[in-house]
Design an enzyme around this catalytic site. Structure first.
Site, PDB file in Angstrom:
ATOM      1  N   GLU A  14       0.976  -1.205   0.009  1.00  0.00           N
ATOM      2  CA  GLU A  14      -0.020  -0.082  -0.107  1.00  0.00           C
ATOM      3  C   GLU A  14       1.029   1.167  -0.192  1.00  0.00           C
ATOM      4  OE1 GLU A  14      -3.045  -0.078  -0.483  1.00  0.00           O
ATOM      5  OE2 GLU A  14      -3.868   1.631   0.131  1.00  0.00           O
TER       6      GLU A  14
ATOM      7  N   THR B  25     -13.046   5.162 -13.345  1.00  0.00           N
ATOM      8  CA  THR B  25     -11.843   4.714 -12.574  1.00  0.00           C
ATOM      9  C   THR B  25     -12.350   3.537 -11.625  1.00  0.00           C
ATOM     10  OG1 THR B  25     -10.279   5.779 -10.662  1.00  0.00           O
ATOM     11  CG2 THR B  25     -12.796   6.083 -10.698  1.00  0.00           C
TER      12      THR B  25
END
Ligand SMILES: *[C@@H]1O[C@H](CO)[C@@H](O)[C@H](O)[C@H]1NC(C)=O
Ligand SMILES: *[C@@H]1O[C@H](CO)[C@@H](O)[C@H](O)[C@H]1NC(C)=O
Ligand SMILES: *[C@@H]1O[C@H](CO)[C@@H](O)[C@H](O)[C@H]1NC(C)=O
Ligand SMILES: *[C@@H]1O[C@H](CO)[C@@H](O)[C@H](O)[C@H]1NC(C)=O
Ligand SMILES: *[C@@H]1O[C@H](CO)[C@@H](O)[C@H](O)[C@H]1NC(C)=O
Ligand SMILES: *[C@@H]1O[C@H](CO)[C@@H](O)[C@H](O)[C@H]1NC(C)=O
Length: 831
Positions: free
Chosen positions: A416, A541
């Site tokens: 992440e 997206t």
């Protein structure tokens, strides 16, 4: 007298590759089974096989969801339980933001079912939604408006478009166009698949658009604030009532601006203008409050309309702002949106981008003073190279993507947050870094962004390396990520511990992009040039294909408005009242550069966006069994640049991936260098590279940087060459320098000698004694514009303050000396 004296030969050596290949051979011998899995032929059969395997993975997860999760939002992959909102704790936003007890895995994947040709599953999903449409969104849950827009609304709009504007239209026009067909016969689709979709489309009555409108009405109150900046969350059944104030405090830039695309499309399709009106208002209001570097911060308070931070970047919280400026420009043919993207991209290159020949990253900076804020980049930012491809920045895209490729090489995932640089202080100069040291946030929930960008890059370059990356990812999904009920990513990339969650994007984006990557033969509906003809489609997206054309309005809205009643009274014209301020150019004084008739100036940013780049790595696409990566001198530069941050955790070293890095997998490397000279890599530079501001950084947006072009027939004055830069004023520049120390290897792969530096300082035939401590500098970038190796940067004579006399000097030869270091390629123009 001005000398031009910039050296330019290359010494080559091959050590990087030979070391790596030896390692690969040893590992391959130990794991023959895994090795033979990788076929790497990419013949039509092989690609069909890869597609089929991807589809099989999708089917595994889909049937797990239907059997163990449905009608909840998700299925938990490790324990096979249904998973939905946390009703006990409404502040559990991690769980609640993107769930609403609305069978979200289904809703978010209707178009995935279509793309993968899962017609039975599609039919029963549509039947379920149609039966339950009335109360479907009447759920007492608090959702994030952003997530609800991209996942719920995007899923509905996209499927509505496919069912009304692909096959139906094809059916209408094909009866009328038997003569046209002669010139361009449509590529044959498998007839059964076309027939099933034709049938489903014929029975489709537009109810998904009705559901989208219902959802839009539930979301739009979040935009009706005093400031016109939306609050981030809303209760689908009760509106803004009972949403605890802490959940509404901060809105992120992506959250505030992104709905503009789906909302505008919803308005255009339904004729109800309020969605377009409010979302455009918020978008332009935010854009007009950008700070002096032409960049937006990441967090705003919707009640006071005040920015809450002064950090900016391209990752979490702001990523889709750029993405949707570009995609709205494409979808709605909107020049204003396109200028927002171009202005932003220029500012990002100027202030964020850290780049050299082999890589490019965009870390976070402070928006007030341009100073670097973080030493990490996030997993979400892997989407950026896909957007760079879409906006024509192919060189940048390849250099950005390669960083994530290296991360994937080492982690089998993208953590992440990955720390890209460990600054060696005096104390820890000898520190040996481990994989754990480079992980700031440790999870990988099977995010799609890296494979998404790989898909874009394959479509743009047709380089088989990207297919090979896909094959390796497929292998990991089959062997590492597959779980009893779907797929589970890493809870902890460091240890390999798994996560008991499968977010809807795993199917809706990650596997979708992987499937489409392998669709080289354009068999999927989206790639069909006849069915998609004339559609300016983009992926949202959330990987939902969307498009818009004027005929759609009439086709959808007429039927729709009949049912929904009156049209909204809002006038959409007011929302376009925004002026885009162009950076002002400085006047060049008479007798300056303009005196040279054979030299012309070009705006380096203008030319970036006006031309289409071809594959900058060189080789023509589709050359037989070749990958242009093996012609790239800088394939391993990123390994060197980020060497302290690229280490494999132990569980990754134990996977059976033929022991090597992706770009050096034996099966691929052997095939795709067969007709090529072997890979040759230059020595890595040992020079130090750093950036400075010269003057006030706020001036950067106003300062001229021009690219110089010399006309072909020029005979006189061979002092200026093509690709030199013209920077009339130095105050307001962000300059990247390469420091030239004696015995260092520089970016041109040349050893710096004292004679060379002496020559730069004193010119030819000098009788001055040689100062063995002399250092030099080379300008590599100015305000985001790369200076090609060997090119010079020209500037006008400038005054130096009395107090700076020791810091800045200009030599007789017109070169600048900064703090006693001679600058190789910054030249003062005396006209
Ligand atoms: C690669 O895989 C394809 C599809 O499975 C197969 O047709 C082909 O023979 C394989 N090639 C090699 C060299 O194994
Ligand atoms: C596709 O996959 C299915 C299920 O895994 C298998 O039964 C079928 O034979 C495969 N087809 C091809 C052409 O590989
Ligand atoms: C979830 O939705 C279903 C179907 O609409 C409904 O029956 C159920 O009561 C909902 N669950 C909660 C906790 O609201
Ligand atoms: C939409 O339909 C109306 C009435 O049929 C017609 O006047 C108008 O030109 C159409 N608009 C477009 C863009 O086709
Ligand atoms: C645009 O905005 C300016 C200043 O806010 C205002 O004076 C002008 O009337 C607006 N134009 C339109 C067409 O609304
Ligand atoms: C340097 O010396 C050479 C030979 O002595 C001469 O030809 C050349 O013109 C001189 N160059 C300069 C810049 O004085």
């Amino acid at each position: 007298m001005l000398h031009r004296l910039i050296h330019s030969h290359l010494f080559l050596c091959t050590y990087v590759l030979s070391i790596q290949i030896v390692a690969a051979t040893a590992a391959a011998a130990a794991t023959t089974n895994a090795y033979s899995r990788f076929n790497s032929s990419f013949t039509p059969d092989h690609l069909r096989y890869l597609k089929n395997e991807t589809k099989a993975l999708f089917q595994h997860a889909w049937s797990s969801y239907i059997n163990y999760g449905f009608p909840a939002d998700e299925v938990r992959p490790l324990t096979c339980e249904p998973y939905g909102p946390d009703y006990k704790d409404v502040t559990n936003t991690v769980r609640n933001d993107a769930m609403a007890n609305i069978s979200l895995t289904m809703l978010d994947n209707l178009d995935t079912l279509i793309i993968m040709g899962q017609w039975d599953e599609l039919e029963s999903a549509l039947k379920y939604l149609k039966t339950n449409q009335k109360e479907f969104f009447n759920q007492d849950t608090i959702v994030q408006v952003f997530e609800a827009t991209i996942r719920f609304l995007g899923g509905l709009l996209s499927t509505h478009l496919i069912l009304t504007d692909v096959i139906k239209v094809d059916a209408l026009s094909s009866s009328a166009s038997t003569t046209k067909a002669r010139s361009a016969p449509p590529p044959p689709l498998p007839p059964t698949s076309l027939n099933r979709l034709r049938e489903i489309s014929a029975n489709y009555d537009g109810f998904l658009l009705g559901m989208a409108h219902d959802l839009g009405l539930r979301l739009i109150p979040s935009y009706r604030t005093r400031t016109n900046i939306p609050v981030p969350r809303i209760n689908l059944a009760k509106g803004l009532k009972d949403v605890p104030p802490p959940l509404q405090k901060d809105a992120c830039t992506s959250g505030v601006t992104t709905p503009v695309l789906e909302f505008t499309l919803l308005s255009r399709l339904t004729g109800d203008y309020q969605f377009e009106y409010y979302s455009q208002l918020a978008f332009w209001k935010i854009w007009s409050s950008k700070l002096q570097l032409n960049l937006l911060p990441m967090t705003i308070d919707p009640f006071s309309n005040q920015w809450k931070d002064s950090i900016t970047g391209i990752g979490a919280s702001i990523d889709s702002f750029y993405e949707y400026a570009a995609k709205s420009a494409i979808l709605f043919d909107d020049d204003h949106m396109w200028s927002v993207f171009k202005t932003s991209y220029q500012a990002l290159l100027t202030h964020l981008a850290q780049s050299d020949e082999g890589s490019m990253i965009f870390p976070n900076i402070n928006n007030q003073d341009g100073v670097l804020f973080s030493d990490w980049i996030d997993s979400l930012s892997a989407f950026w190279s896909g957007l760079q491809v879409l906006t024509g920045q192919l060189t940048d895209a390849i250099k950005t993507h390669v960083v994530y490729l290296k991360i994937w090489d080492h982690f089998d995932s993208i953590p992440e947050r990955w720390i890209y640089s460990h600054r060696n202080s005096k104390k820890n100069r000898r520190k040996i870094y481990r994989a754990e040291d480079s992980i700031e946030l440790e999870w990988y929930p099977l995010r799609p962004e890296f494979i998404e960008s790989t898909y874009y890059l394959y479509r743009a370059t047709r380089d088989p390396m990207y297919l090979h990356i896909g094959e390796r990812i497929l292998y990991l999904f089959q062997n590492t990520y597959k779980a009893p009920c779907g797929f589970s990513g890493f809870q902890d990339v460091r240890t390999g511990q798994k996560q008991n969650r499968m977010e809807t994007f795993v199917l809706g984006e990650t596997l979708k992009y992987l499937y489409l990557l392998f669709d080289v033969e354009d068999e999927a509906i989206l790639h069909n040039k006849v069915l998609m003809r004339g559609k300016n489609w983009i992926f949202s997206t959330e990987a939902h294909p969307l498009w818009y054309h004027k005929n759609l309005y009439n086709r959808s809205a007429q039927g729709f408005l009949g049912a929904a009643g009156e049209e909204s009274k809002i006038n959409p014209a007011i929302i376009r009242n925004t002026t885009i301020v162009k950076p002002e150019l400085f006047e060049i004084p008479d007798g300056g550069l303009n005196a040279l008739a054979h030299v012309t100036k070009k705006d380096p940013y203008g030319s970036r966006f006006d031309t289409c780049q071809l594959n900058p790595l060189g080789k023509a696409p589709n050359s037989f069994l070749e990958s242009s990566f093996y012609n790239w001198d800088h394939l391993f530069k990123a390994d060197y640049t980020f060497q302290n941050s690229l280490k494999k955790p132990r569980h990754v070293t134990r996977t059976n991936l033929d022991g090597s890095y992706i770009e050096l997998s034996r099966s691929f490397y052997d095939k795709f260098t067969m007709f090529q000279t072997p890979l040759i890599c230059p020595r890595m530079p040992t020079t130090h590279v750093y950036e400075i501001f010269w003057g006030d950084i706020k001036e950067a947006t106003r300062l001229e940087v021009s690219l110089l072009k010399v006309s072909d027939d020029a005979t006189e004055n061979k002092i200026i060459y093509n690709d030199d830069l013209w920077v009339p004023n130095l105050l307001g520049l962000r300059i990247q320098f390469e420091e030239l120390k004696v015995d260092d290897i520089d970016a041109k792969n040349k050893v710096i000698t004292i004679d060379y530096l002496h020559l730069l300082l004193h010119g030819l035939n000098s009788t001055q004694p040689v100062d063995t401590g002399l250092k030099g500098l080379r300008v590599r970038r100015v305000n985001g514009v790369d200076v090609k190796l060997g090119a010079a940067v020209w500037t006008l004579p400038f005054q130096v303050n009395e107090k700076d006399k020791d810091t800045v000097q200009v030599t007789e030869g017109g070169r600048v000396v900064l703090e006693g270091k001679i600058v190789e390629n910054l030249m003062v123009w005396y006209g």
